[in-house]
Scaffold this active site. Structure first.
Site, PDB file in Angstrom:
ATOM      1  N   HIS A  66       0.843  -1.225   0.000  1.00 14.14           N
ATOM      2  CA  HIS A  66       0.000   0.000   0.000  1.00 14.14           C
ATOM      3  C   HIS A  66       0.873   1.269   0.000  1.00 14.14           C
ATOM      4  O   HIS A  66       0.436   2.314   0.469  1.00 14.14           O
ATOM      5  CB  HIS A  66      -0.935   0.048   1.217  1.00 14.14           C
ATOM      6  CG  HIS A  66      -1.676  -1.227   1.459  1.00 14.14           C
ATOM      7  ND1 HIS A  66      -2.932  -1.473   0.962  1.00 14.14           N
ATOM      8  CD2 HIS A  66      -1.320  -2.355   2.132  1.00 14.14           C
ATOM      9  CE1 HIS A  66      -3.328  -2.690   1.333  1.00 14.14           C
ATOM     10  NE2 HIS A  66      -2.364  -3.242   2.038  1.00 14.14           N
ATOM     11  N   SER A 102      15.102  21.552 -16.309  1.00 14.65           N
ATOM     12  CA  SER A 102      13.934  22.398 -16.534  1.00 14.65           C
ATOM     13  C   SER A 102      14.384  23.668 -17.236  1.00 14.65           C
ATOM     14  O   SER A 102      15.481  24.174 -16.994  1.00 14.65           O
ATOM     15  CB  SER A 102      13.282  22.751 -15.194  1.00 14.65           C
ATOM     16  OG  SER A 102      12.574  23.973 -15.300  1.00 14.65           O
ATOM     17  N   LYS A 122      16.395  21.779 -11.200  1.00 13.58           N
ATOM     18  CA  LYS A 122      15.660  20.547 -11.492  1.00 13.58           C
ATOM     19  C   LYS A 122      16.477  19.487 -12.210  1.00 13.58           C
ATOM     20  O   LYS A 122      17.289  19.770 -13.075  1.00 13.58           O
ATOM     21  CB  LYS A 122      14.422  20.852 -12.352  1.00 13.58           C
ATOM     22  CG  LYS A 122      13.334  21.618 -11.655  1.00 13.58           C
ATOM     23  CD  LYS A 122      12.666  20.853 -10.512  1.00 13.58           C
ATOM     24  CE  LYS A 122      11.803  19.705 -10.984  1.00 13.58           C
ATOM     25  NZ  LYS A 122      10.498  20.153 -11.500  1.00 13.58           N
ATOM     26  N   GLU A 165       9.135   8.762 -16.919  1.00 14.03           N
ATOM     27  CA  GLU A 165       7.766   9.265 -17.075  1.00 14.03           C
ATOM     28  C   GLU A 165       7.226   8.971 -18.469  1.00 14.03           C
ATOM     29  O   GLU A 165       6.078   8.574 -18.652  1.00 14.03           O
ATOM     30  CB  GLU A 165       7.725  10.777 -16.831  1.00 14.03           C
ATOM     31  CG  GLU A 165       8.043  11.178 -15.403  1.00 14.03           C
ATOM     32  CD  GLU A 165       8.351  12.669 -15.306  1.00 14.03           C
ATOM     33  OE1 GLU A 165       7.489  13.483 -15.660  1.00 14.03           O
ATOM     34  OE2 GLU A 165       9.470  13.019 -14.875  1.00 14.03           O
TER      35      GLU A 165
END
Ligand code: ARG
Length: 456
Positions: free
Chosen positions: A154, A275, A281, A288
Protein backbone atom coordinates in the site's frame (compact mmCIF):
# COMPACT_ATOMS: atom_id res chain seq x y z
CA UNK A 1 -1.80 5.06 -64.37
CA UNK A 2 -3.65 1.80 -65.05
CA UNK A 3 -4.39 -0.39 -62.08
CA UNK A 4 -2.89 -3.85 -61.79
CA UNK A 5 -6.46 -4.99 -61.19
CA UNK A 6 -8.05 -2.56 -63.70
CA UNK A 7 -9.50 -5.10 -66.18
CA UNK A 8 -13.13 -5.04 -65.06
CA UNK A 9 -13.23 -1.27 -64.40
CA UNK A 10 -14.34 1.45 -66.78
CA UNK A 11 -14.01 4.54 -64.57
CA UNK A 12 -10.91 5.71 -62.78
CA UNK A 13 -10.73 5.89 -59.01
CA UNK A 14 -11.68 8.92 -56.95
CA UNK A 15 -8.42 10.50 -55.87
CA UNK A 16 -9.60 10.93 -52.30
CA UNK A 17 -10.88 7.36 -52.05
CA UNK A 18 -7.66 6.08 -53.60
CA UNK A 19 -5.56 7.87 -51.00
CA UNK A 20 -7.90 6.72 -48.23
CA UNK A 21 -7.60 3.07 -49.25
CA UNK A 22 -3.86 3.08 -49.85
CA UNK A 23 -1.54 1.53 -47.29
CA UNK A 24 1.78 2.29 -49.01
CA UNK A 25 2.56 5.19 -46.65
CA UNK A 26 2.96 2.69 -43.81
CA UNK A 27 3.27 -0.81 -45.27
CA UNK A 28 6.54 0.05 -47.04
CA UNK A 29 8.10 -1.27 -43.85
CA UNK A 30 7.21 -4.69 -45.28
CA UNK A 31 9.25 -4.21 -48.48
CA UNK A 32 12.13 -6.46 -47.53
CA UNK A 33 9.99 -9.34 -46.23
CA UNK A 34 7.68 -8.97 -49.22
CA UNK A 35 10.61 -9.58 -51.57
CA UNK A 36 11.69 -12.53 -49.45
CA UNK A 37 8.21 -14.04 -49.62
CA UNK A 38 8.06 -13.52 -53.39
CA UNK A 39 11.42 -15.16 -53.86
CA UNK A 40 10.36 -18.28 -51.95
CA UNK A 41 7.03 -18.41 -53.79
CA UNK A 42 8.73 -18.12 -57.18
CA UNK A 43 11.33 -20.77 -56.34
CA UNK A 44 8.57 -23.15 -55.26
CA UNK A 45 6.63 -22.44 -58.49
CA UNK A 46 9.75 -23.26 -60.48
CA UNK A 47 10.49 -26.45 -58.55
CA UNK A 48 6.90 -27.55 -59.13
CA UNK A 49 7.25 -26.95 -62.87
CA UNK A 50 4.81 -24.02 -62.80
CA UNK A 51 7.50 -21.53 -63.86
CA UNK A 52 10.03 -22.32 -66.59
CA UNK A 53 13.75 -22.13 -65.82
CA UNK A 54 14.30 -18.83 -67.66
CA UNK A 55 11.21 -17.28 -66.07
CA UNK A 56 12.43 -18.21 -62.60
CA UNK A 57 15.93 -16.91 -63.37
CA UNK A 58 14.58 -13.56 -64.55
CA UNK A 59 12.22 -13.21 -61.60
CA UNK A 60 14.92 -14.23 -59.13
CA UNK A 61 17.41 -11.72 -60.52
CA UNK A 62 14.78 -8.99 -60.64
CA UNK A 63 13.73 -9.55 -57.02
CA UNK A 64 17.33 -9.62 -55.83
CA UNK A 65 18.03 -6.44 -57.73
CA UNK A 66 15.05 -4.74 -56.10
CA UNK A 67 16.32 -5.85 -52.68
CA UNK A 68 19.72 -4.20 -53.22
CA UNK A 69 18.11 -0.94 -54.35
CA UNK A 70 15.39 -0.92 -51.70
CA UNK A 71 16.29 2.47 -50.24
CA UNK A 72 16.05 4.21 -53.65
CA UNK A 73 12.54 3.13 -54.70
CA UNK A 74 9.80 5.65 -54.94
CA UNK A 75 6.37 4.25 -54.33
CA UNK A 76 3.07 5.62 -55.58
CA UNK A 77 -0.31 5.96 -53.89
CA UNK A 78 -1.89 4.82 -57.12
CA UNK A 79 -0.31 1.41 -56.61
CA UNK A 80 -2.04 1.26 -53.24
CA UNK A 81 0.21 -0.98 -51.21
CA UNK A 82 3.73 -2.38 -51.03
CA UNK A 83 2.78 -5.59 -52.83
CA UNK A 84 1.54 -3.86 -55.98
CA UNK A 85 4.24 -1.21 -55.87
CA UNK A 86 6.93 -3.87 -55.86
CA UNK A 87 5.19 -5.83 -58.60
CA UNK A 88 5.16 -2.74 -60.78
CA UNK A 89 8.82 -2.06 -60.08
CA UNK A 90 9.63 -5.66 -60.96
CA UNK A 91 7.72 -5.30 -64.21
CA UNK A 92 9.68 -2.15 -65.04
CA UNK A 93 12.83 -4.10 -64.40
CA UNK A 94 12.22 -7.44 -66.15
CA UNK A 95 9.14 -6.88 -68.32
CA UNK A 96 5.88 -8.86 -68.57
CA UNK A 97 7.38 -12.07 -67.16
CA UNK A 98 7.03 -10.34 -63.76
CA UNK A 99 3.30 -10.95 -64.10
CA UNK A 100 3.91 -14.69 -63.67
CA UNK A 101 5.08 -14.21 -60.09
CA UNK A 102 1.53 -13.78 -58.87
CA UNK A 103 0.47 -17.21 -60.20
CA UNK A 104 -1.24 -19.20 -57.42
CA UNK A 105 -0.99 -16.28 -55.04
CA UNK A 106 -3.25 -13.48 -53.83
CA UNK A 107 -2.41 -10.34 -51.94
CA UNK A 108 -4.38 -11.90 -49.11
CA UNK A 109 -1.93 -14.72 -48.46
CA UNK A 110 0.94 -12.43 -49.50
CA UNK A 111 0.20 -9.75 -46.89
CA UNK A 112 -0.40 -12.35 -44.19
CA UNK A 113 2.95 -13.98 -45.04
CA UNK A 114 4.70 -10.62 -44.92
CA UNK A 115 3.27 -9.82 -41.51
CA UNK A 116 4.29 -13.21 -40.12
CA UNK A 117 7.84 -12.68 -41.42
CA UNK A 118 8.07 -9.12 -40.14
CA UNK A 119 6.75 -10.03 -36.70
CA UNK A 120 9.18 -12.92 -36.42
CA UNK A 121 12.12 -10.54 -36.80
CA UNK A 122 10.66 -7.99 -34.43
CA UNK A 123 9.80 -10.49 -31.71
CA UNK A 124 13.33 -11.82 -31.92
CA UNK A 125 14.73 -8.28 -31.51
CA UNK A 126 12.41 -7.56 -28.60
CA UNK A 127 13.41 -10.81 -26.90
CA UNK A 128 17.09 -9.86 -27.23
CA UNK A 129 16.38 -6.41 -25.77
CA UNK A 130 14.52 -7.92 -22.82
CA UNK A 131 17.41 -10.34 -22.22
CA UNK A 132 19.77 -7.37 -22.13
CA UNK A 133 17.55 -5.62 -19.59
CA UNK A 134 17.43 -8.75 -17.45
CA UNK A 135 21.18 -8.98 -17.55
CA UNK A 136 21.53 -5.36 -16.38
CA UNK A 137 19.07 -6.09 -13.56
CA UNK A 138 21.18 -9.04 -12.39
CA UNK A 139 24.32 -6.87 -12.48
CA UNK A 140 22.69 -4.24 -10.26
CA UNK A 141 21.25 -6.96 -8.00
CA UNK A 142 24.70 -8.50 -7.61
CA UNK A 143 25.95 -5.20 -6.13
CA UNK A 144 23.06 -4.89 -3.72
CA UNK A 145 22.34 -8.22 -2.09
CA UNK A 146 23.14 -6.77 1.32
CA UNK A 147 21.68 -3.32 0.73
CA UNK A 148 18.62 -3.09 2.96
CA UNK A 149 15.67 -0.87 2.16
CA UNK A 150 12.07 -0.51 3.25
CA UNK A 151 9.70 -2.96 1.56
CA UNK A 152 6.21 -1.58 0.98
CA UNK A 153 2.63 -2.68 0.76
CA UNK A 154 0.00 0.00 0.00
CA UNK A 155 3.09 2.23 -0.43
CA UNK A 156 3.38 2.13 3.37
CA UNK A 157 6.52 0.78 4.99
CA UNK A 158 5.94 -2.91 5.65
CA UNK A 159 9.10 -4.97 6.27
CA UNK A 160 12.73 -4.32 5.41
CA UNK A 161 14.03 -6.15 2.34
CA UNK A 162 17.16 -6.54 0.26
CA UNK A 163 17.37 -4.14 -2.71
CA UNK A 164 18.53 -7.06 -4.85
CA UNK A 165 15.32 -8.87 -3.96
CA UNK A 166 13.26 -5.90 -5.11
CA UNK A 167 15.20 -5.64 -8.39
CA UNK A 168 14.96 -9.37 -9.03
CA UNK A 169 11.17 -9.24 -8.72
CA UNK A 170 11.30 -7.37 -12.04
CA UNK A 171 13.73 -9.91 -13.49
CA UNK A 172 11.02 -12.58 -13.14
CA UNK A 173 8.34 -10.38 -14.69
CA UNK A 174 10.51 -9.90 -17.76
CA UNK A 175 11.34 -13.62 -17.71
CA UNK A 176 7.62 -14.39 -18.11
CA UNK A 177 7.44 -11.83 -20.92
CA UNK A 178 10.26 -13.63 -22.72
CA UNK A 179 8.44 -16.96 -22.21
CA UNK A 180 5.28 -15.48 -23.68
CA UNK A 181 7.14 -14.10 -26.71
CA UNK A 182 8.81 -17.48 -27.27
CA UNK A 183 5.40 -19.10 -27.27
CA UNK A 184 3.99 -16.40 -29.56
CA UNK A 185 6.68 -17.33 -32.10
CA UNK A 186 5.02 -20.75 -32.58
CA UNK A 187 1.95 -18.99 -34.00
CA UNK A 188 4.08 -16.44 -35.87
CA UNK A 189 6.24 -19.08 -37.56
CA UNK A 190 3.25 -20.56 -39.39
CA UNK A 191 2.89 -20.14 -43.13
CA UNK A 192 -0.27 -18.80 -44.77
CA UNK A 193 1.46 -18.71 -48.19
CA UNK A 194 -0.36 -20.67 -50.87
CA UNK A 195 -3.78 -20.16 -49.28
CA UNK A 196 -4.55 -17.94 -52.27
CA UNK A 197 -7.34 -15.41 -51.91
CA UNK A 198 -9.27 -17.75 -49.61
CA UNK A 199 -9.76 -21.17 -51.15
CA UNK A 200 -6.36 -22.50 -52.20
CA UNK A 201 -5.41 -22.93 -55.85
CA UNK A 202 -5.76 -25.25 -58.82
CA UNK A 203 -2.00 -25.13 -59.46
CA UNK A 204 0.12 -28.01 -58.11
CA UNK A 205 1.92 -25.88 -55.51
CA UNK A 206 3.87 -27.18 -52.51
CA UNK A 207 3.02 -25.05 -49.48
CA UNK A 208 5.38 -27.00 -47.27
CA UNK A 209 8.29 -26.18 -49.57
CA UNK A 210 7.65 -22.42 -49.61
CA UNK A 211 7.18 -22.54 -45.82
CA UNK A 212 10.51 -24.34 -45.49
CA UNK A 213 12.26 -21.81 -47.73
CA UNK A 214 10.99 -19.02 -45.49
CA UNK A 215 12.00 -20.74 -42.26
CA UNK A 216 8.44 -21.27 -41.03
CA UNK A 217 7.87 -24.12 -38.59
CA UNK A 218 4.42 -25.11 -39.77
CA UNK A 219 1.70 -24.42 -42.34
CA UNK A 220 -1.89 -23.32 -41.75
CA UNK A 221 -4.06 -26.36 -42.53
CA UNK A 222 -7.07 -24.23 -43.58
CA UNK A 223 -6.82 -21.62 -46.32
CA UNK A 224 -9.70 -19.51 -44.98
CA UNK A 225 -8.09 -19.37 -41.55
CA UNK A 226 -4.66 -18.73 -43.06
CA UNK A 227 -5.67 -15.47 -44.74
CA UNK A 228 -7.99 -14.18 -42.03
CA UNK A 229 -6.10 -15.07 -38.86
CA UNK A 230 -4.62 -12.16 -36.95
CA UNK A 231 -4.59 -13.89 -33.55
CA UNK A 232 -0.81 -13.91 -33.61
CA UNK A 233 -0.91 -10.11 -33.85
CA UNK A 234 -3.42 -9.68 -31.05
CA UNK A 235 -1.43 -12.05 -28.90
CA UNK A 236 1.71 -9.99 -29.54
CA UNK A 237 -0.10 -6.72 -28.76
CA UNK A 238 -1.23 -8.29 -25.48
CA UNK A 239 2.32 -9.37 -24.61
CA UNK A 240 3.68 -5.94 -25.56
CA UNK A 241 1.05 -4.37 -23.30
CA UNK A 242 2.20 -6.60 -20.45
CA UNK A 243 5.84 -5.64 -21.04
CA UNK A 244 4.83 -1.96 -20.92
CA UNK A 245 2.76 -2.57 -17.78
CA UNK A 246 5.85 -4.07 -16.14
CA UNK A 247 8.04 -1.19 -17.30
CA UNK A 248 5.47 1.35 -16.11
CA UNK A 249 5.50 -0.15 -12.61
CA UNK A 250 9.30 -0.04 -12.45
CA UNK A 251 9.26 3.52 -13.88
CA UNK A 252 6.75 4.63 -11.27
CA UNK A 253 9.02 3.35 -8.51
CA UNK A 254 12.03 5.06 -10.02
CA UNK A 255 10.14 8.34 -10.26
CA UNK A 256 9.16 8.07 -6.60
CA UNK A 257 12.63 6.95 -5.52
CA UNK A 258 14.26 9.84 -7.41
CA UNK A 259 12.14 12.40 -5.54
CA UNK A 260 13.80 14.41 -2.81
CA UNK A 261 11.33 12.96 -0.32
CA UNK A 262 12.66 9.45 -0.95
CA UNK A 263 16.14 10.07 -2.34
CA UNK A 264 16.77 6.35 -2.92
CA UNK A 265 18.20 6.61 -6.44
CA UNK A 266 20.24 9.01 -8.54
CA UNK A 267 19.69 8.74 -12.28
CA UNK A 268 22.65 9.49 -14.52
CA UNK A 269 22.69 12.80 -16.37
CA UNK A 270 22.44 10.88 -19.62
CA UNK A 271 18.97 9.65 -18.63
CA UNK A 272 17.60 12.80 -16.98
CA UNK A 273 16.55 16.23 -18.17
CA UNK A 274 16.58 19.73 -16.74
CA UNK A 275 13.93 22.40 -16.53
CA UNK A 276 13.88 25.42 -18.86
CA UNK A 277 12.96 27.66 -15.92
CA UNK A 278 14.07 26.08 -12.66
CA UNK A 279 17.83 25.63 -12.64
CA UNK A 280 17.86 23.13 -9.76
CA UNK A 281 15.66 20.55 -11.49
CA UNK A 282 16.77 17.08 -12.57
CA UNK A 283 13.75 15.29 -13.91
CA UNK A 284 13.23 11.56 -14.52
CA UNK A 285 11.63 12.38 -17.90
CA UNK A 286 12.39 9.07 -19.57
CA UNK A 287 10.81 7.01 -16.81
CA UNK A 288 7.77 9.26 -17.07
CA UNK A 289 7.66 8.98 -20.85
CA UNK A 290 7.83 5.18 -20.78
CA UNK A 291 5.06 5.17 -18.17
CA UNK A 292 3.07 7.46 -20.47
CA UNK A 293 3.68 5.46 -23.64
CA UNK A 294 2.09 2.44 -21.97
CA UNK A 295 -1.24 4.11 -22.79
CA UNK A 296 -0.80 4.05 -26.55
CA UNK A 297 0.36 0.44 -26.49
CA UNK A 298 -2.82 -0.57 -24.61
CA UNK A 299 -4.76 1.55 -27.10
CA UNK A 300 -3.29 -0.36 -30.05
CA UNK A 301 -4.37 -3.65 -28.46
CA UNK A 302 -7.93 -2.48 -27.83
CA UNK A 303 -8.12 -0.79 -31.22
CA UNK A 304 -7.13 -3.87 -33.18
CA UNK A 305 -9.17 -6.30 -31.08
CA UNK A 306 -12.15 -4.12 -31.92
CA UNK A 307 -11.23 -4.03 -35.62
CA UNK A 308 -11.25 -7.84 -35.71
CA UNK A 309 -14.52 -8.16 -33.81
CA UNK A 310 -17.29 -9.80 -35.83
CA UNK A 311 -15.36 -9.86 -39.12
CA UNK A 312 -16.83 -12.51 -41.38
CA UNK A 313 -14.49 -14.94 -43.15
CA UNK A 314 -12.20 -14.55 -44.93
CA UNK A 315 -10.08 -11.46 -45.77
CA UNK A 316 -11.74 -8.07 -45.31
CA UNK A 317 -10.13 -4.71 -45.98
CA UNK A 318 -10.66 -3.87 -42.30
CA UNK A 319 -7.62 -6.05 -41.68
CA UNK A 320 -5.34 -3.52 -43.35
CA UNK A 321 -5.77 -1.67 -40.04
CA UNK A 322 -3.50 -4.25 -38.37
CA UNK A 323 -0.27 -2.62 -39.48
CA UNK A 324 -0.06 0.90 -38.06
CA UNK A 325 -0.88 -0.27 -34.54
CA UNK A 326 1.61 -3.12 -34.69
CA UNK A 327 4.38 -0.96 -36.12
CA UNK A 328 3.73 1.74 -33.54
CA UNK A 329 3.68 -0.79 -30.70
CA UNK A 330 6.82 -2.50 -31.96
CA UNK A 331 8.75 0.79 -32.14
CA UNK A 332 7.44 1.97 -28.79
CA UNK A 333 8.07 -1.18 -26.81
CA UNK A 334 11.50 -1.89 -28.28
CA UNK A 335 12.71 1.66 -27.65
CA UNK A 336 11.18 1.74 -24.19
CA UNK A 337 12.98 -1.45 -23.17
CA UNK A 338 16.29 -0.19 -24.58
CA UNK A 339 16.06 3.26 -22.98
CA UNK A 340 15.00 1.74 -19.69
CA UNK A 341 17.97 -0.63 -19.78
CA UNK A 342 20.39 2.28 -20.13
CA UNK A 343 18.65 4.13 -17.33
CA UNK A 344 18.94 1.22 -14.88
CA UNK A 345 22.48 0.38 -15.92
CA UNK A 346 23.69 3.92 -15.22
CA UNK A 347 21.62 4.58 -12.08
CA UNK A 348 23.18 4.82 -8.63
CA UNK A 349 21.32 3.48 -5.63
CA UNK A 350 21.87 5.51 -2.48
CA UNK A 351 22.62 2.68 -0.10
CA UNK A 352 22.99 4.88 2.99
CA UNK A 353 19.66 6.61 2.46
CA UNK A 354 17.98 3.25 1.84
CA UNK A 355 19.39 1.82 5.04
CA UNK A 356 18.63 4.95 7.06
CA UNK A 357 15.01 4.75 5.97
CA UNK A 358 14.70 1.32 7.54
CA UNK A 359 15.95 2.67 10.88
CA UNK A 360 13.27 5.32 11.07
CA UNK A 361 10.09 3.36 10.84
CA UNK A 362 8.11 0.52 12.33
CA UNK A 363 8.97 -2.03 9.68
CA UNK A 364 10.55 -4.16 12.43
CA UNK A 365 7.17 -4.56 14.18
CA UNK A 366 6.71 -8.05 12.72
CA UNK A 367 10.08 -9.03 14.24
CA UNK A 368 8.80 -8.10 17.69
CA UNK A 369 5.56 -10.03 17.13
CA UNK A 370 7.49 -13.10 15.89
CA UNK A 371 9.75 -12.79 18.95
CA UNK A 372 6.72 -12.98 21.28
CA UNK A 373 5.51 -16.04 19.39
CA UNK A 374 8.84 -17.77 20.16
CA UNK A 375 8.03 -17.07 23.82
CA UNK A 376 4.86 -19.12 23.44
CA UNK A 377 2.38 -16.26 22.94
CA UNK A 378 -0.22 -16.89 20.20
CA UNK A 379 0.39 -14.70 17.13
CA UNK A 380 -2.93 -12.83 17.35
CA UNK A 381 -2.16 -11.82 20.94
CA UNK A 382 1.40 -10.88 20.02
CA UNK A 383 0.04 -8.71 17.19
CA UNK A 384 -2.17 -6.85 19.68
CA UNK A 385 0.71 -6.31 22.13
CA UNK A 386 3.03 -4.96 19.44
CA UNK A 387 0.25 -2.73 18.13
CA UNK A 388 0.03 -1.16 21.58
CA UNK A 389 3.82 -0.70 21.73
CA UNK A 390 3.77 1.02 18.31
CA UNK A 391 0.99 3.32 19.43
CA UNK A 392 3.00 4.18 22.53
CA UNK A 393 6.01 5.05 20.34
CA UNK A 394 3.90 7.16 17.96
CA UNK A 395 2.51 9.08 20.93
CA UNK A 396 5.97 9.54 22.42
CA UNK A 397 7.89 10.31 19.23
CA UNK A 398 10.26 7.31 19.21
CA UNK A 399 10.78 3.93 17.53
CA UNK A 400 10.66 0.36 18.86
CA UNK A 401 14.44 0.13 19.26
CA UNK A 402 14.35 3.20 21.56
CA UNK A 403 12.08 1.65 24.23
CA UNK A 404 13.94 0.50 27.36
CA UNK A 405 13.40 -2.91 28.88
CA UNK A 406 11.28 -1.54 31.70
CA UNK A 407 8.82 -0.04 29.25
CA UNK A 408 8.82 -3.23 27.16
CA UNK A 409 7.93 -5.27 30.21
CA UNK A 410 4.82 -3.17 30.78
CA UNK A 411 3.64 -4.54 27.43
CA UNK A 412 4.65 -8.10 28.27
CA UNK A 413 6.77 -9.43 31.14
CA UNK A 414 8.47 -12.08 28.95
CA UNK A 415 10.29 -9.48 26.84
CA UNK A 416 13.99 -9.55 27.74
CA UNK A 417 17.32 -8.08 26.59
CA UNK A 418 17.56 -10.58 23.69
CA UNK A 419 14.84 -8.65 21.81
CA UNK A 420 17.14 -5.79 20.76
CA UNK A 421 19.33 -7.51 18.14
CA UNK A 422 16.16 -8.75 16.43
CA UNK A 423 14.93 -5.19 15.98
CA UNK A 424 17.89 -4.42 13.74
CA UNK A 425 16.57 -4.21 10.14
CA UNK A 426 19.66 -5.94 8.76
CA UNK A 427 18.94 -8.90 11.03
CA UNK A 428 15.29 -8.76 10.03
CA UNK A 429 16.30 -9.21 6.39
CA UNK A 430 19.04 -11.77 7.04
CA UNK A 431 16.73 -14.02 9.03
CA UNK A 432 14.16 -14.43 6.24
CA UNK A 433 15.77 -17.60 4.93
CA UNK A 434 12.65 -19.21 3.45
CA UNK A 435 12.83 -20.13 -0.27
CA UNK A 436 12.08 -17.06 -2.38
CA UNK A 437 12.31 -14.82 0.67
CA UNK A 438 14.44 -11.71 1.10
CA UNK A 439 17.16 -13.23 3.33
CA UNK A 440 20.65 -12.52 1.95
CA UNK A 441 21.35 -16.23 1.45
CA UNK A 442 17.98 -16.82 -0.21
CA UNK A 443 18.54 -13.81 -2.50
CA UNK A 444 21.99 -15.07 -3.49
CA UNK A 445 20.43 -18.39 -4.48
CA UNK A 446 17.73 -16.57 -6.40
CA UNK A 447 20.34 -14.54 -8.26
CA UNK A 448 22.13 -17.74 -9.28
CA UNK A 449 18.85 -19.10 -10.61
CA UNK A 450 18.23 -15.88 -12.54
CA UNK A 451 21.67 -16.14 -14.12
CA UNK A 452 20.98 -19.73 -15.13
CA UNK A 453 17.80 -18.59 -16.88
CA UNK A 454 19.79 -15.92 -18.70
CA UNK A 455 22.38 -18.44 -19.85
CA UNK A 456 19.69 -20.57 -21.53
N1 ARG B 1 -2.96 -3.65 -48.38
C1 ARG B 1 -3.74 -4.80 -48.04
C2 ARG B 1 -3.64 -5.06 -46.54
O1 ARG B 1 -2.78 -4.49 -45.94
C3 ARG B 1 -3.23 -6.01 -48.78
C4 ARG B 1 -4.24 -7.06 -49.05
C5 ARG B 1 -5.29 -6.54 -49.93
N2 ARG B 1 -6.11 -7.54 -50.51
C6 ARG B 1 -7.22 -7.19 -51.12
N3 ARG B 1 -7.86 -8.14 -51.68
N4 ARG B 1 -7.64 -5.97 -51.17
O2 ARG B 1 -4.40 -5.78 -45.95
Amino acid sequence: MTKLWGGRFTESASAQAEAFGASITFDQKLASVDLKGSLAHAQMLFEQGILAQDEWTQIEQGLKQLETTLADHSYTLADEDIHMNLERLLTEQIGPVAGKLHTARSRNDQVATDLHLWMEQHVEALTTALRELQSVITEQAEQHIETVMPGYTHLQRAQPISLAHHLLAYFWMFERDVERLTDNQKRIRKSPLGAGALAGTTFPIDRFRSAELLGFESVYPNSLDAVSDRDFVIEYLGIASTVMMHLSRFCEEIIIWASQEFGFIELSDAFSTGSSMMPQKKNPDFAELIRGKTGRVYGNLMGFLTTMKALPLAYNKDMQEDKEGVFDTADTVLQSVQIFTGMIESATFKTEALKKATMQDFSNATELADYLVTKGIPFREAHEIVGKAVLYCVQNGCFLKDLNLETYQTFHPDITEDVYPLLDPVQAVARRTSYGGTGFAAVSEQLELAKQHLAN
